[in-house]
Design a protein around this motif. Structure first.
Motif, PDB file in Angstrom:
ATOM      1  N   PRO A 190      41.714   9.528 -55.113  1.00 32.59           N
ATOM      2  CA  PRO A 190      41.166   8.862 -55.880  1.00 32.59           C
ATOM      3  C   PRO A 190      40.714   9.845 -57.006  1.00 32.59           C
ATOM      4  CG  PRO A 190      40.080   8.171 -53.716  1.00 32.59           C
ATOM      5  CD  PRO A 190      41.041   9.499 -53.480  1.00 32.59           C
ATOM      6  N   GLY A 191      40.670   9.454 -58.418  1.00 35.78           N
ATOM      7  CA  GLY A 191      40.207  10.291 -59.535  1.00 35.78           C
ATOM      8  C   GLY A 191      41.302  11.059 -60.267  1.00 35.78           C
ATOM      9  N   GLU A 192      42.793  11.137 -59.436  1.00 32.78           N
ATOM     10  CA  GLU A 192      43.527  12.121 -59.825  1.00 32.78           C
ATOM     11  C   GLU A 192      44.004  11.785 -61.329  1.00 32.78           C
ATOM     12  OE1 GLU A 192      46.516  12.223 -56.986  1.00 32.78           O
ATOM     13  OE2 GLU A 192      47.529  14.356 -58.018  1.00 32.78           O
ATOM     14  N   LYS A 193      43.688  10.609 -61.915  1.00 33.54           N
ATOM     15  CA  LYS A 193      44.364  10.338 -63.412  1.00 33.54           C
ATOM     16  C   LYS A 193      43.217  10.239 -64.294  1.00 33.54           C
ATOM     17  CE  LYS A 193      48.502   8.119 -61.751  1.00 33.54           C
ATOM     18  NZ  LYS A 193      49.081   6.962 -61.204  1.00 33.54           N
ATOM     19  N   LEU A 194      41.866  10.847 -63.718  1.00 36.08           N
ATOM     20  CA  LEU A 194      40.752  10.903 -64.788  1.00 36.08           C
ATOM     21  C   LEU A 194      41.215  11.769 -66.068  1.00 36.08           C
ATOM     22  CD1 LEU A 194      37.883  10.862 -62.304  1.00 36.08           C
ATOM     23  CD2 LEU A 194      38.367   9.128 -64.169  1.00 36.08           C
TER      24      LEU A 194
ATOM     25  N   LYS B  26      30.643  19.362 -52.289  1.00 34.95           N
ATOM     26  CA  LYS B  26      30.851  18.701 -53.496  1.00 34.95           C
ATOM     27  C   LYS B  26      30.726  19.913 -54.671  1.00 34.95           C
ATOM     28  CE  LYS B  26      28.387  14.622 -55.294  1.00 34.95           C
ATOM     29  NZ  LYS B  26      27.025  14.076 -55.222  1.00 34.95           N
TER      30      LYS B  26
ATOM     31  N   GLU C 198      38.490  13.734 -53.164  1.00 38.20           N
ATOM     32  CA  GLU C 198      38.286  12.735 -54.339  1.00 38.20           C
ATOM     33  C   GLU C 198      37.674  13.516 -55.552  1.00 38.20           C
ATOM     34  OE1 GLU C 198      34.966   9.867 -53.413  1.00 38.20           O
ATOM     35  OE2 GLU C 198      35.297   8.897 -55.236  1.00 38.20           O
ATOM     36  N   ILE C 199      38.134  13.039 -56.521  1.00 42.94           N
ATOM     37  CA  ILE C 199      37.654  13.446 -57.899  1.00 42.94           C
ATOM     38  C   ILE C 199      36.878  12.319 -58.767  1.00 42.94           C
ATOM     39  CG2 ILE C 199      38.247  14.702 -59.918  1.00 42.94           C
ATOM     40  CD1 ILE C 199      40.863  15.274 -58.711  1.00 42.94           C
ATOM     41  N   THR C 200      35.521  12.821 -59.260  1.00 44.76           N
ATOM     42  CA  THR C 200      34.966  11.960 -59.851  1.00 44.76           C
ATOM     43  C   THR C 200      34.397  12.530 -61.093  1.00 44.76           C
ATOM     44  OG1 THR C 200      32.605  12.863 -59.309  1.00 44.76           O
ATOM     45  CG2 THR C 200      33.349  11.315 -57.870  1.00 44.76           C
ATOM     46  N   PRO C 201      33.924  11.877 -62.367  1.00 46.52           N
ATOM     47  CA  PRO C 201      33.931  12.848 -63.467  1.00 46.52           C
ATOM     48  C   PRO C 201      32.829  13.713 -63.665  1.00 46.52           C
ATOM     49  CG  PRO C 201      33.762  10.187 -63.761  1.00 46.52           C
ATOM     50  CD  PRO C 201      33.569  10.328 -62.267  1.00 46.52           C
TER      51      PRO C 201
ATOM     52  N   VAL D 189      41.487  15.702 -65.889  1.00 47.84           N
ATOM     53  CA  VAL D 189      42.004  16.127 -64.545  1.00 47.84           C
ATOM     54  C   VAL D 189      43.415  16.323 -65.038  1.00 47.84           C
ATOM     55  CG1 VAL D 189      43.005  15.698 -62.277  1.00 47.84           C
ATOM     56  CG2 VAL D 189      40.714  15.032 -62.912  1.00 47.84           C
TER      57      VAL D 189
ATOM     58  N   VAL E  56      34.163  17.347 -57.699  1.00 45.53           N
ATOM     59  CA  VAL E  56      35.300  17.306 -56.892  1.00 45.53           C
ATOM     60  C   VAL E  56      34.829  17.249 -55.381  1.00 45.53           C
ATOM     61  CG1 VAL E  56      37.685  18.274 -56.117  1.00 45.53           C
ATOM     62  CG2 VAL E  56      36.878  18.153 -58.587  1.00 45.53           C
TER      63      VAL E  56
END
Ligand SMILES: Cc1cc2nc3c(=O)[nH]c(=O)nc-3n(C[C@H](O)[C@H](O)[C@H](O)COP(=O)(O)OP(=O)(O)OC[C@H]3O[C@@H](n4cnc5c(N)ncnc54)[C@H](O)[C@@H]3O)c2cc1C
Length: 350
Positions: free
Chosen positions: A140-144, A242, A226-229, A147, A232
């Motif tokens: 999740p988050g790979e396409k933010l 984190k 997971e990657i968040t804004p 990134v 990671v």
């Protein structure tokens, strides 16, 4: 309406596609050449000012010397300038920005559909390279937007927290350059240490020293979950971590898109999805269809095919199609005629 028919169609105008085109032109074989982008498209997305690890004499083409201003290894920019001058010198007509979208064979002719037209040919040469799309982590988050799978240049990361994921040459080179450009760099690698065989030898002591002196934070044996804004999430052998990150560079490699090979009925083998190629002629099991350059290895899990050991492909294909040797070719071509660099990989992977 009938499609224009030519003797040979070359798909791809990277270094080996261009060397092939010169050989065909000088042997008076009618051909057409297409590239999905500009000539040397793969090299145009190397990070700015990246040097080849191969010396200039090994990547020079068609016997034309490649000089660099400092007698050092060429950068991507210098090599692209060299490719442009070759196209002008040999007056090559490349149909750029015209991707080939469909291939088939009927009545002994290849039918090639591009974004702009339909063509037919007796022979088809795929010099399409092996780096068509990034290897996705699938987290999740790979396409933010912060990134990326492509490192373009370090300035963007000045005084930013950057997490680089990966541990081979491109990851280490990106981490070093960004740290020197003032980024606050961390590296996550799934192995416990860097393998010196996968990194330019002069980079290994530098990265080791920066990690030892805590100028770069290293997360060995870690995977991204997971990657968040803002962060990671890593899974490490010591538990979850984190890591705060303003930018994330996923330097986890690239894959070949085998759709053209599959459409044309070429058999693909092993984890690499390497095309079935007779390395004596570079012909696939589809008569008249040849593969040259790095495309002949499929997705390279371990790099076996480079520019320097692909010049010989041009000789083998020209001998098969035109019955002669190229007028102008890198001399290395003749020293590597009997090699099949991917043979061992295929034996172990089957
Ligand atoms: C940072 C970096 C450093 C590298 N350093 C070296 C090095 O030192 N030495 C070395 O030998 N290699 C190096 N490589 C790998 C190098 O890029 C390849 O070896 C080289 O580009 C392979 O040449 P090629 O002609 O086989 O394929 P490519 O250069 O990949 O050319 C393939 C061409 O086919 C085109 N194409 C693909 N699909 C289609 C389609 N459907 N229709 C039309 N056109 C299509 C592409 O647009 C592209 O222009 C490096 C790679 C990277 C990323």
């Amino acid at each position: 309406m009938n499609s224009p028919t030519t003797d040979t169609i070359i798909v791809g105008a990277g270094p080996i596609g261009l060397e092939m085109a010169v050989a065909l032109k000088e042997a008076h074989v009618d051909y057409l050449q297409f590239d999905a982008g500009q000539i040397g498209q793969t090299i145009s997305w190397y990070p700015q000012q990246t040097q080849f690890f191969s010396s200039p004499d090994r990547i020079s083409l068609c016997g034309v010397p490649l000089h660099t201003p400092d007698q050092n290894k060429a950068t991507g920019e210098q090599y692209l300038a060299y490719l442009r001058s070759l196209v002008e010198q040999f007056d090559l007509k490349v149909k750029t920005y015209e991707p080939v979208t469909q291939l088939s064979k009927k009545d002994d002719l290849f039918h090639v559909i591009t974004s702009k037209g339909n063509y037919t040919s007796k022979h088809l040469i795929l010099t399409i390279g092996d780096m068509h799309k990034p290897r996705m982590l699938g987290v999740p988050g790979e396409k933010l937007p912060h990134v990326s799978h492509y490192f373009e240049e370090p300035h963007r990361y000045f005084q930013q927290r950057l997490l680089v994921v990966g541990g081979k040459n491109s990851a280490v080179e990106a981490a070093l350059r960004c740290q020197r450009a003032g980024a606050i760099v961390s590296i996550s690698y799934r192995q416990d240490q860097f393998n010196e065989r996968s990194i330019k030898y002069w980079l290994k002591p530098e990265i080791d020293w920066l990690i030892q002196t805590q100028k770069i934070t290293f997360y060995p044996s870690s995977t991204v979950t997971e990657i968040t804004p803002m962060h990671v999430q890593l899974q490490t052998t010591e538990g979850a971590a984190k890591v705060p990150a303003d930018f994330v560079l996923l330097m986890t490699g690239y894959e070949m898109d085998p759709f053209l090979l599959k459409q044309a009925g070429v058999l693909l083998h092993g984890k690499n999805q390497a095309p079935e190629v007779d390395f004596n002629t570079m012909q696939t099991q589809v008569p008249g269809l040849f593969v040259a350059g790095t495309a002949a290895a499929g997705t390279q899990i371990r790099f076996r095919l480079f520019i320097e050991n692909s010049h010989s492909h041009v000789v083998k294909i020209l001998r098969t199609i035109a019955g002669c040797d190229p007028k102008h070719i890198n001399p290395l071509a003749y020293t590597r005629l009997n090699e099949n660099p991917i043979e061992e990989d295929l034996k172990t992977e089957r």
